[in-house]
Design a protein around this motif. Structure first.
Motif, short mmCIF file in Angstrom:
data_model
loop_
_atom_site.label_atom_id
_atom_site.label_comp_id
_atom_site.label_asym_id
_atom_site.label_seq_id
_atom_site.Cartn_x
_atom_site.Cartn_y
_atom_site.Cartn_z
N GLY A 33 0.78 -1.23 0.00
CA GLY A 33 0.00 0.00 0.00
C GLY A 33 0.82 1.28 0.00
N HIS A 34 2.05 1.20 0.52
CA HIS A 34 2.84 2.42 0.70
C HIS A 34 4.29 2.31 0.25
CE1 HIS A 34 -0.54 3.94 3.00
NE2 HIS A 34 -0.53 2.82 3.69
N SER A 35 4.65 1.31 -0.47
CA SER A 35 6.01 1.05 -0.99
C SER A 35 7.01 0.80 0.14
CB SER A 35 6.47 2.17 -1.92
OG SER A 35 6.83 3.33 -1.19
N LEU A 36 8.28 1.07 -0.10
CA LEU A 36 9.35 0.70 0.85
C LEU A 36 9.41 1.56 2.10
CD1 LEU A 36 12.28 -0.20 -1.56
CD2 LEU A 36 10.84 -1.73 -0.22
N HIS A 37 8.68 2.64 2.15
CA HIS A 37 8.65 3.49 3.35
C HIS A 37 7.20 3.67 3.80
CE1 HIS A 37 12.90 4.42 3.27
NE2 HIS A 37 12.78 4.54 1.97
N PRO A 38 6.60 2.57 4.29
CA PRO A 38 5.17 2.61 4.62
C PRO A 38 4.83 3.41 5.88
CG PRO A 38 6.08 0.48 5.19
CD PRO A 38 7.15 1.24 4.48
N TYR A 39 5.83 3.67 6.70
CA TYR A 39 5.57 4.37 7.96
C TYR A 39 6.16 5.77 7.85
CZ TYR A 39 5.02 -0.56 8.81
OH TYR A 39 4.65 -1.87 8.69
N ASP A 40 5.44 6.64 7.13
CA ASP A 40 5.98 7.97 6.84
C ASP A 40 6.11 8.84 8.08
OD1 ASP A 40 3.27 8.27 7.21
OD2 ASP A 40 2.92 9.39 5.35
N TRP A 41 5.42 8.51 9.16
CA TRP A 41 5.55 9.26 10.40
C TRP A 41 6.87 8.94 11.11
CZ3 TRP A 41 6.39 6.10 14.43
CH2 TRP A 41 5.96 4.78 14.30
N GLY A 42 7.46 7.80 10.76
CA GLY A 42 8.69 7.37 11.43
C GLY A 42 9.94 7.89 10.75
N PRO A 43 11.03 7.94 11.48
CA PRO A 43 12.28 8.39 10.88
C PRO A 43 12.81 7.36 9.88
CG PRO A 43 12.70 7.57 13.08
CD PRO A 43 11.20 7.55 12.88
N GLY A 44 13.68 7.82 9.02
CA GLY A 44 14.25 6.96 7.99
C GLY A 44 14.92 5.72 8.53
N ARG A 45 15.47 5.77 9.72
CA ARG A 45 16.20 4.62 10.25
C ARG A 45 15.28 3.50 10.73
NH1 ARG A 45 16.76 8.91 13.53
NH2 ARG A 45 15.91 8.76 15.63
N LEU A 46 13.99 3.76 10.97
CA LEU A 46 13.09 2.69 11.40
C LEU A 46 12.41 1.98 10.24
CD1 LEU A 46 11.42 4.08 14.64
CD2 LEU A 46 13.17 2.33 14.42
N ASN A 47 12.13 2.67 9.15
CA ASN A 47 11.50 2.02 8.00
C ASN A 47 12.36 0.89 7.43
OD1 ASN A 47 8.81 3.01 7.08
ND2 ASN A 47 9.82 4.97 7.40
N PRO A 48 13.68 1.06 7.31
CA PRO A 48 14.48 -0.07 6.82
C PRO A 48 14.50 -1.26 7.78
CG PRO A 48 15.69 1.97 6.55
CD PRO A 48 14.46 2.28 7.37
N TYR A 49 14.14 -1.05 9.03
CA TYR A 49 14.02 -2.18 9.96
C TYR A 49 12.66 -2.85 9.80
CZ TYR A 49 13.02 -4.95 13.98
OH TYR A 49 12.62 -6.00 14.78
N TRP A 50 11.59 -2.06 9.82
CA TRP A 50 10.25 -2.64 9.81
C TRP A 50 9.91 -3.32 8.49
CZ3 TRP A 50 8.57 2.38 12.50
CH2 TRP A 50 8.51 2.18 13.87
N SER A 51 10.32 -2.77 7.38
CA SER A 51 9.95 -3.34 6.07
C SER A 51 10.43 -4.78 5.87
CB SER A 51 10.43 -2.43 4.94
OG SER A 51 9.74 -1.20 5.01
N PRO A 52 11.68 -5.12 6.19
CA PRO A 52 12.12 -6.51 6.01
C PRO A 52 11.43 -7.51 6.94
CG PRO A 52 14.02 -5.06 6.13
CD PRO A 52 12.81 -4.25 6.50
#
Length: 129
Positions: A33-52
């Motif tokens: 639904g939101h591509s590789l950065h689905p949690y836009d409220w979060g900082p860049g360093r958390l999206n690469p953790y949550w997505s995998p």
């Protein structure tokens, strides 16, 4: 030393696998639904953790279903690090509280340490006789 009955170990592994598959499904849904950065409220360093976690949750669940020790190990790593990341996101970024975050409440309860009195030690299903 006493071991947990086979049915109890299989039940716990099964419940954990289901919860991990639910987590994987949630992460896949967010990614679609939101591509590789689905949690836009979060900082860049958390999206690469949550997505995998879409992959790692599913992998841990598959290992558990197959009775592999790696499933238990991977699930523990996922739960500990995911809990830490979510607590940081709730308190450090959103300035929210545990009471306002039902998802974090469930994750915290699922991850809480279990008492170990030395009488029951679950083992992997493939090690049970």
């Amino acid at each position: 030393m006493h071991h947990a009955p086979r049915w109890a170990v299989l039940l716990v592994y099964g419940m954990a696998a289901i919860l991990l598959f639910v987590g994987a499904f949630a992460h896949v849904t967010d990614l679609l639904g939101h591509s590789l950065h689905p949690y836009d409220w979060g900082p860049g360093r958390l999206n690469p953790y949550w997505s995998p976690l879409a992959l790692f949750d599913a992998l841990a669940a598959l290992f558990l279903v197959r009775g592999k020790r790696q499933g238990t190990d991977l699930a523990c790593v996922i739960l500990a690090t995911d809990l830490a990341a979510n607590w940081y996101a709730v308190y450090g970024i959103q300035h929210s509280s545990l009471a306002a975050q039902p998802g974090l409440q469930r994750l915290t309860v699922f991850r809480r340490p279990r008492p170990r009195n030395g009488t029951v030690h679950p083992t992997a299903p493939h090690q049970l006789q």
